[in-house]
Design a protein around this motif. Sequence first.
Motif, PDB file in Angstrom:
ATOM      1  N   SER A 129       0.827  -1.209   0.000  1.00  0.00           N
ATOM      2  CA  SER A 129       0.000   0.000   0.000  1.00  0.00           C
ATOM      3  C   SER A 129       0.862   1.259   0.000  1.00  0.00           C
ATOM      4  N   LEU A 130       1.978   1.230   0.709  1.00  0.00           N
ATOM      5  CA  LEU A 130       2.884   2.387   0.727  1.00  0.00           C
ATOM      6  C   LEU A 130       3.490   2.618  -0.650  1.00  0.00           C
ATOM      7  N   PHE A 131       3.986   1.550  -1.279  1.00  0.00           N
ATOM      8  CA  PHE A 131       4.628   1.690  -2.580  1.00  0.00           C
ATOM      9  C   PHE A 131       3.625   2.133  -3.642  1.00  0.00           C
ATOM     10  N   GLU A 132       2.416   1.603  -3.580  1.00  0.00           N
ATOM     11  CA  GLU A 132       1.398   2.024  -4.538  1.00  0.00           C
ATOM     12  C   GLU A 132       1.096   3.512  -4.381  1.00  0.00           C
ATOM     13  N   ALA A 133       0.984   3.960  -3.140  1.00  0.00           N
ATOM     14  CA  ALA A 133       0.708   5.375  -2.896  1.00  0.00           C
ATOM     15  C   ALA A 133       1.864   6.261  -3.346  1.00  0.00           C
ATOM     16  N   ALA A 134       3.083   5.727  -3.288  1.00  0.00           N
ATOM     17  CA  ALA A 134       4.265   6.495  -3.687  1.00  0.00           C
ATOM     18  C   ALA A 134       4.554   6.390  -5.181  1.00  0.00           C
ATOM     19  N   GLY A 135       3.862   5.492  -5.886  1.00  0.00           N
ATOM     20  CA  GLY A 135       4.131   5.285  -7.300  1.00  0.00           C
ATOM     21  C   GLY A 135       5.446   4.581  -7.558  1.00  0.00           C
ATOM     22  N   ALA A 136       5.888   3.771  -6.605  1.00  0.00           N
ATOM     23  CA  ALA A 136       7.148   3.033  -6.739  1.00  0.00           C
ATOM     24  C   ALA A 136       6.853   1.557  -6.929  1.00  0.00           C
ATOM     25  N   ARG A 137       7.563   0.936  -7.877  1.00  0.00           N
ATOM     26  CA  ARG A 137       7.342  -0.483  -8.141  1.00  0.00           C
ATOM     27  C   ARG A 137       8.363  -1.376  -7.440  1.00  0.00           C
ATOM     28  N   THR A 138       9.535  -0.844  -7.170  1.00  0.00           N
ATOM     29  CA  THR A 138      10.617  -1.644  -6.596  1.00  0.00           C
ATOM     30  C   THR A 138      11.241  -0.915  -5.417  1.00  0.00           C
ATOM     31  N   LEU A 139      12.044  -1.648  -4.661  1.00  0.00           N
ATOM     32  CA  LEU A 139      12.776  -1.034  -3.557  1.00  0.00           C
ATOM     33  C   LEU A 139      13.701   0.074  -4.051  1.00  0.00           C
ATOM     34  N   ASP A 140      14.384  -0.165  -5.145  1.00  0.00           N
ATOM     35  CA  ASP A 140      15.307   0.854  -5.652  1.00  0.00           C
ATOM     36  C   ASP A 140      14.568   2.130  -6.035  1.00  0.00           C
ATOM     37  N   GLU A 141      13.385   1.984  -6.638  1.00  0.00           N
ATOM     38  CA  GLU A 141      12.612   3.177  -6.970  1.00  0.00           C
ATOM     39  C   GLU A 141      12.201   3.926  -5.706  1.00  0.00           C
ATOM     40  N   ALA A 142      11.809   3.189  -4.681  1.00  0.00           N
ATOM     41  CA  ALA A 142      11.405   3.831  -3.425  1.00  0.00           C
ATOM     42  C   ALA A 142      12.600   4.464  -2.719  1.00  0.00           C
ATOM     43  N   ARG A 143      13.765   3.837  -2.818  1.00  0.00           N
ATOM     44  CA  ARG A 143      14.966   4.423  -2.208  1.00  0.00           C
ATOM     45  C   ARG A 143      15.348   5.740  -2.866  1.00  0.00           C
ATOM     46  N   ALA A 144      14.975   5.907  -4.134  1.00  0.00           N
ATOM     47  CA  ALA A 144      15.312   7.137  -4.856  1.00  0.00           C
ATOM     48  C   ALA A 144      14.375   8.286  -4.524  1.00  0.00           C
ATOM     49  N   LEU A 145      13.251   7.987  -3.859  1.00  0.00           N
ATOM     50  CA  LEU A 145      12.303   9.040  -3.508  1.00  0.00           C
ATOM     51  C   LEU A 145      12.807   9.851  -2.320  1.00  0.00           C
ATOM     52  N   SER A 146      12.346  11.087  -2.246  1.00  0.00           N
ATOM     53  CA  SER A 146      12.703  11.928  -1.105  1.00  0.00           C
ATOM     54  C   SER A 146      11.876  11.543   0.111  1.00  0.00           C
ATOM     55  N   LEU A 147      12.316  11.976   1.272  1.00  0.00           N
ATOM     56  CA  LEU A 147      11.566  11.722   2.491  1.00  0.00           C
ATOM     57  C   LEU A 147      10.189  12.391   2.452  1.00  0.00           C
ATOM     58  N   PRO A 148      10.054  13.622   1.948  1.00  0.00           N
ATOM     59  CA  PRO A 148       8.708  14.205   1.837  1.00  0.00           C
ATOM     60  C   PRO A 148       7.773  13.382   0.951  1.00  0.00           C
ATOM     61  N   GLN A 149       8.299  12.832  -0.129  1.00  0.00           N
ATOM     62  CA  GLN A 149       7.462  12.013  -1.004  1.00  0.00           C
ATOM     63  C   GLN A 149       6.981  10.760  -0.283  1.00  0.00           C
ATOM     64  N   LEU A 150       7.859  10.122   0.453  1.00  0.00           N
ATOM     65  CA  LEU A 150       7.474   8.919   1.195  1.00  0.00           C
ATOM     66  C   LEU A 150       6.514   9.253   2.331  1.00  0.00           C
ATOM     67  N   THR A 151       6.735  10.387   2.968  1.00  0.00           N
ATOM     68  CA  THR A 151       5.835  10.801   4.045  1.00  0.00           C
ATOM     69  C   THR A 151       4.427  11.013   3.517  1.00  0.00           C
ATOM     70  N   SER A 152       4.323  11.690   2.385  1.00  0.00           N
ATOM     71  CA  SER A 152       3.018  11.912   1.767  1.00  0.00           C
ATOM     72  C   SER A 152       2.347  10.589   1.412  1.00  0.00           C
ATOM     73  N   ALA A 153       3.116   9.657   0.863  1.00  0.00           N
ATOM     74  CA  ALA A 153       2.577   8.347   0.519  1.00  0.00           C
ATOM     75  C   ALA A 153       2.135   7.587   1.768  1.00  0.00           C
ATOM     76  N   TYR A 154       2.880   7.743   2.838  1.00  0.00           N
ATOM     77  CA  TYR A 154       2.543   7.084   4.107  1.00  0.00           C
ATOM     78  C   TYR A 154       1.146   7.486   4.568  1.00  0.00           C
ATOM     79  N   PHE A 155       0.871   8.779   4.561  1.00  0.00           N
ATOM     80  CA  PHE A 155      -0.458   9.236   4.976  1.00  0.00           C
ATOM     81  C   PHE A 155      -1.520   8.824   3.971  1.00  0.00           C
ATOM     82  N   LYS A 156      -1.182   8.858   2.707  1.00  0.00           N
ATOM     83  CA  LYS A 156      -2.134   8.446   1.672  1.00  0.00           C
ATOM     84  C   LYS A 156      -2.513   6.982   1.847  1.00  0.00           C
TER      85      LYS A 156
END
Length: 533
Positions: A266-293
């Motif tokens: 659910s976190l990765f879908e909200a962040a638009g990331a398909r893989t761990l590497d894609e999620a690692r490339a995201l900023s902390l604000p982007q991940l935070t926003s996805a977390y709440f989403k």
Amino acid sequence: MFRTACSFAFALSLIASPVIAERPVVGPTTRISSGRLVGVRQGDAIAYLGIPYAAPPIGPNRWRSPRAVAPWKGVRAADRFGPSCPQSIVPSLGPWTHEYLPSGDTSEDCLSLNVWRPRTASKNLPVLVWIHGGGFTSGSASVPVYDGAAMAEKGIVVVSLNYRIGFLGSLARPELRNSGGGNFGIQDQIEALRWVRRNIAAFGGDSRRVTISGQSAGAFSVHYLMLAPGARGLFRQAIAQSGVGLGTGYDLWLDSRENAERSAVSLFEAAGARTLDEARALSLPQLTSAYFKAGGIPGSPSGFKTKPYADGAVLPLDPAAALKEGRYNDVPVLIGLTADEGSGLNPSYRLTDQVRYERFLSARYGVIASRLGTLYPLAKPYPAADGGSPMPSLIRDSGIAATVAWSKERNRTSRFPLYAYVWTHVEPGPEATRYAAFHTSEVPYVFATLGKAPERPFTREDWRISRIVQSYWLNFVKTGDPNGAGLPRWPVFGANRAIVELGGNFGEYRSRNAEAEAALVEHITNGHSLFGP
């Protein structure tokens, strides 16, 4: 504090704090495996603060096992705490005033620890390693009541550590199953213990005499370390404060691997990331926003969960089986809870409405709700301190029952003693009558850090209680037995189920409801949760 205490928004701070730079500081020095340190004098102790024990878990190292620290040249100043791991910073929360809470900067680059040692040079001293609470979504080793100076002055070495929390510390992905597992916050704790084994002699400590200790999420962490194969041999004793009392049977508040992986999806879908590497490339604000989403509110019944999980690598897939079969790190244990664990966590702690009470019982206790309603009826008179409500007694007895259930199973295979307590002393301060012996309130007495809150009207009696309680803890750290000269006797918890009262009195804890305890122990033993059917 437990997850319900962390129901305020887990808004990850974006304040970045750089690694402490080398700078000229005059003070006591020592050398560890990664370089030289200069600390600061703190009364009759010496403190070395903000020491990195692992490489920054940022960029490609996000959601990876902790990596080795890069050595440094020259002398590194260790005179201030490192940043706390990402979390929201609040000035107060219910009974937890400023001295119980983190302050200052936060950063993903947060894997540091702190060491206090006696000012007088010595060696082969016992070591206490402290793991902070915070529901695995907040907390820090720099919280004022955790200051280790007063403990170190009594002849031990004290270590406190930060570890990854929230979605940075508990992410689960199928890709991680074959790469050392997830549970990065627990991995951080194990890495810190390895650091202690390698380096604690530089501070006068004995790596063979380590006691792990923690409160709330820190106490659950102590239980996880007792179950973790990777922590074997890294500690000799364990202290768990408020760690099983509100837990979930023998799973000790662990999520399942499947549930944890669903949360990560659910976190990765909200962040638009398909893989761990894609999620690692995201900023902390982007991940935070996805977390709440994704519904990431600590304590929420749905959405992204941020607690450790049974991964099959760092922690066993079946913790109950591991406990029953003796597959755990067997050491002497000191364990307990406060008399009013729920006073700051539950807005209905002293409810007296019959309909609301029945709803609470049904939601929390499921199949035994009706029986508990009979054992704890609203019509019965209750102490004035409990507000005429059965809730404080029920929640207190639930905590004791969970401790008893875990202890009975552990004692079947353990070779070492267990000591159990209930903390009953009411700390003076804001709304003391309302919060009573609230969750975490024994901690400043153990560390003798009452002075961190000079606005609280402490008396000589508070300091007397602190001296006694701290003596028990020091004795346990030094010998594996809290007893010592001049202290009320603390019996081993065994078939007699001897639980001592600490705080208001020092002696046997007497106010248990035997019939209710038996029902609750049976309920937990049968695999039911204390947080719902």
